[in-house]
Design a protein around this motif. Structure first.
Motif, PDB file in Angstrom:
ATOM      1  N   LEU A 346       0.838  -1.196   0.000  1.00  0.00           N
ATOM      2  CA  LEU A 346       0.000   0.000   0.000  1.00  0.00           C
ATOM      3  C   LEU A 346       0.878   1.254   0.000  1.00  0.00           C
ATOM      4  O   LEU A 346       1.875   1.323   0.721  1.00  0.00           O
ATOM      5  N   ALA A 347       0.481   2.251  -0.794  1.00  0.00           N
ATOM      6  CA  ALA A 347       1.274   3.474  -0.898  1.00  0.00           C
ATOM      7  C   ALA A 347       0.599   4.657  -0.217  1.00  0.00           C
ATOM      8  O   ALA A 347       1.257   5.429   0.491  1.00  0.00           O
ATOM      9  N   ILE A 348      -0.695   4.831  -0.423  1.00  0.00           N
ATOM     10  CA  ILE A 348      -1.397   6.034   0.019  1.00  0.00           C
ATOM     11  C   ILE A 348      -2.682   5.639   0.729  1.00  0.00           C
ATOM     12  O   ILE A 348      -3.382   4.710   0.315  1.00  0.00           O
ATOM     13  N   LEU A 349      -2.990   6.365   1.813  1.00  0.00           N
ATOM     14  CA  LEU A 349      -4.204   6.093   2.586  1.00  0.00           C
ATOM     15  C   LEU A 349      -4.994   7.383   2.773  1.00  0.00           C
ATOM     16  O   LEU A 349      -4.468   8.377   3.277  1.00  0.00           O
ATOM     17  N   PHE A 350      -6.252   7.359   2.329  1.00  0.00           N
ATOM     18  CA  PHE A 350      -7.207   8.438   2.600  1.00  0.00           C
ATOM     19  C   PHE A 350      -8.010   8.050   3.841  1.00  0.00           C
ATOM     20  O   PHE A 350      -8.450   6.905   3.982  1.00  0.00           O
ATOM     21  N   GLU A 351      -8.250   9.032   4.737  1.00  0.00           N
ATOM     22  CA  GLU A 351      -9.035   8.769   5.944  1.00  0.00           C
ATOM     23  C   GLU A 351     -10.009   9.921   6.200  1.00  0.00           C
ATOM     24  O   GLU A 351      -9.632  11.088   6.135  1.00  0.00           O
ATOM     25  N   ASP A 352     -11.240   9.566   6.483  1.00  0.00           N
ATOM     26  CA  ASP A 352     -12.256  10.537   6.900  1.00  0.00           C
ATOM     27  C   ASP A 352     -12.527  10.309   8.380  1.00  0.00           C
ATOM     28  O   ASP A 352     -13.239   9.363   8.742  1.00  0.00           O
ATOM     29  N   PRO A 353     -11.960  11.141   9.278  1.00  0.00           N
ATOM     30  CA  PRO A 353     -12.115  10.912  10.718  1.00  0.00           C
ATOM     31  C   PRO A 353     -13.570  10.906  11.182  1.00  0.00           C
ATOM     32  O   PRO A 353     -13.921  10.208  12.126  1.00  0.00           O
ATOM     33  N   GLN A 354     -14.407  11.662  10.513  1.00  0.00           N
ATOM     34  CA  GLN A 354     -15.806  11.770  10.948  1.00  0.00           C
ATOM     35  C   GLN A 354     -16.579  10.475  10.700  1.00  0.00           C
ATOM     36  O   GLN A 354     -17.274   9.969  11.582  1.00  0.00           O
TER      37      GLN A 354
END
Length: 428
Positions: A346-354
């Motif tokens: 895995l290279a990149i991680l998007f995260e939506d904390p909400q």
């Protein structure tokens, strides 16, 4: 590249260029198939001969009780035979790269990758091995010629690095269509497993969906969110300038740098790369390690056949630098954070904390920036569109339900991956 075959290499690269310019000229497709097959069979014969020599030398060293000087000479000959074998394997990789180039002249790299990876995991499907002595080769050639006579471009899978399914791959549609050419009516267990995998692959390519596929409960295929943009013209201009000046450094857009370096010549001004955290890819290393598929082959991206030969012989070095801070800045969206990961897959991680939503980008996909000279801007636009689309579907209740235990396990797994750099943007 073995020096006595350089003229043949230039000629075959030129043949590939002619096919790219006129994909309807299937006589050229037939000619390239047969020429590559001949070169590969020639090199395989050399390898088999050197292996026999190597075996005899090792037997003599072990059994004949040679003197110290005789043993030294035998070991020297053993080393030379081993080096010759390695050189011929390297040359076969080169011929097969041109075979890859033929496939990529007709099929997008985003589609052709599916015939490289196995159906049971994201690992590459094993290479089929030598062509020499293959029982069904004559039938495969007859099938290839029949397809071409009927107006369908095709390639022998064994003359490529990337086509790991089937014996012949038809190239007349948007997806590759590999076909197994049976040499006998009855299939053994191995043959049946291969046939089952091929059937599963065909079903996935036809339906854009498969259950229990490549280690995932289900896999769906979707179109690219944004049309691809690359900098191949910039790369080739950079190479031409380097040929004249010794090196050339260009930045086609913020966060992306190409170096082309000819030896002997002056070293590039490394201090010109004012980067916070660059990922630097020396493409010659991956070429030397035969670690290029399933990306667009270098015989397609480097347009001048002489420059391709310079790259193969390391007279030309090509370096791509990607600035992670710039890339992550371009990837951020309101309410989301984005991180570059220190991970093998895995290279990149998007995260939506909400909402707790997450979206990961594979190393394989990220690698396209370097190996296919793609635009960083395009990459960011595409990934943000993908995240937005998938997240919208999830909010709307579309798509298949995900097991809560699987989600928890994946969340825990992602949490423990080290992050090299993180950027975030407050929600609007």
């Amino acid at each position: 590249m073995i020096s006595r075959r350089t003229a043949a290499f230039i000629k075959l690269c030129g043949l590939l260029r002619r096919i790219e310019e006129n994909r309807d000229d299937l006589a050229l497709v037939k000619k390239l198939n047969m020429a590559l097959l001949k070169e590969i069979l020639r090199d395989e014969a050399h390898i088999l001969q050197q292996r026999a020599t190597l075996q005899d030398l090792k037997r003599r060293l072990k059994k004949e009780r040679p003197t110290r000087e005789e043993a030294r000479q035998l070991r020297k000959k053993i080393d030379k035979a081993g080096a010759r074998i390695a050189a011929y394997f390297d040359q076969i990789f080169v011929w097969k790269s041109i075979g890859d180039g033929l496939a990529y002249a007709y099929i997008s790299s985003f589609n052709i990758k599916h015939v490289f990876f196995d159906t049971t995991s994201m690992d590459p499907k094993p290479d089929p091995g030598f062509i020499s002595g293959k029982a069904g080769l004559d039938n495969e050639k007859l099938f290839l010629l029949s397809a071409i006579r009927h107006g369908v471009p095709a390639v022998l899978c064994d003359i490529t690095n990337v086509l790991r399914f089937g014996d012949i791959c038809l190239l007349g549609a948007s997806d590759p269509y590999p076909i197994e050419v049976k040499s006998r009516k009855q299939l053994n267990q191995r043959g049946q497993r291969q046939a089952d995998k091929l059937e599963k692959l065909h079903k996935f390519l036809a339906e854009d969906y498969a259950a229990d596929f490549r280690g995932s409960p289900e896999v769906r295929r979707s179109e690219l969110a944004v049309p691809v943009r690359d900098h191949l013209d910039v790369l080739n201009d950079c190479i031409r300038s380097a040929k004249e000046d010794g090196y050339s450094l260009v930045c086609p857009e913020p966060g992306l740098t190409y170096w082309a370096i000819y030896q002997p010549g002056p070293l590039p001004p490394l201090d010109e790369l004012a980067a916070e955290q660059p990922v630097v890819v020396i493409l010659n290393l991956d070429k030397t390690d035969r670690n290029w598929a399933p990306y667009l082959p270098f015989v397609n991206s480097i347009r001048d056949p002489a420059a391709v030969l310079d790259f193969l012989t390391d007279k030309l070095t090509i370096v791509v630098a990607i600035e992670l801070a710039v890339l992550c800045d371009k990837l951020t969206m309101p309410g989301w954070s984005v991180s570059f990961l220190e991970h093998h897959d895995l290279a990149i991680l998007f995260e939506d904390p909400q909402s707790g939503a997450r979206w990961a980008v594979s190393r394989q996909f990220f690698g396209r920036l370097a190996f296919e000279f793609l635009s960083v801007e395009w990459f960011a636009e595409h990934e943000k569109a993908m995240v937005t689309n998938v997240n919208s579907d999830a909010v709307a209740g579309m798509g298949s339900p995900v097991d809560g235990g699987v989600t928890a396990d994946m969340t825990a797994y992602l949490d423990q991956i080290p992050k090299i750099i993180t950027r975030s943007q407050p929600a609007q």
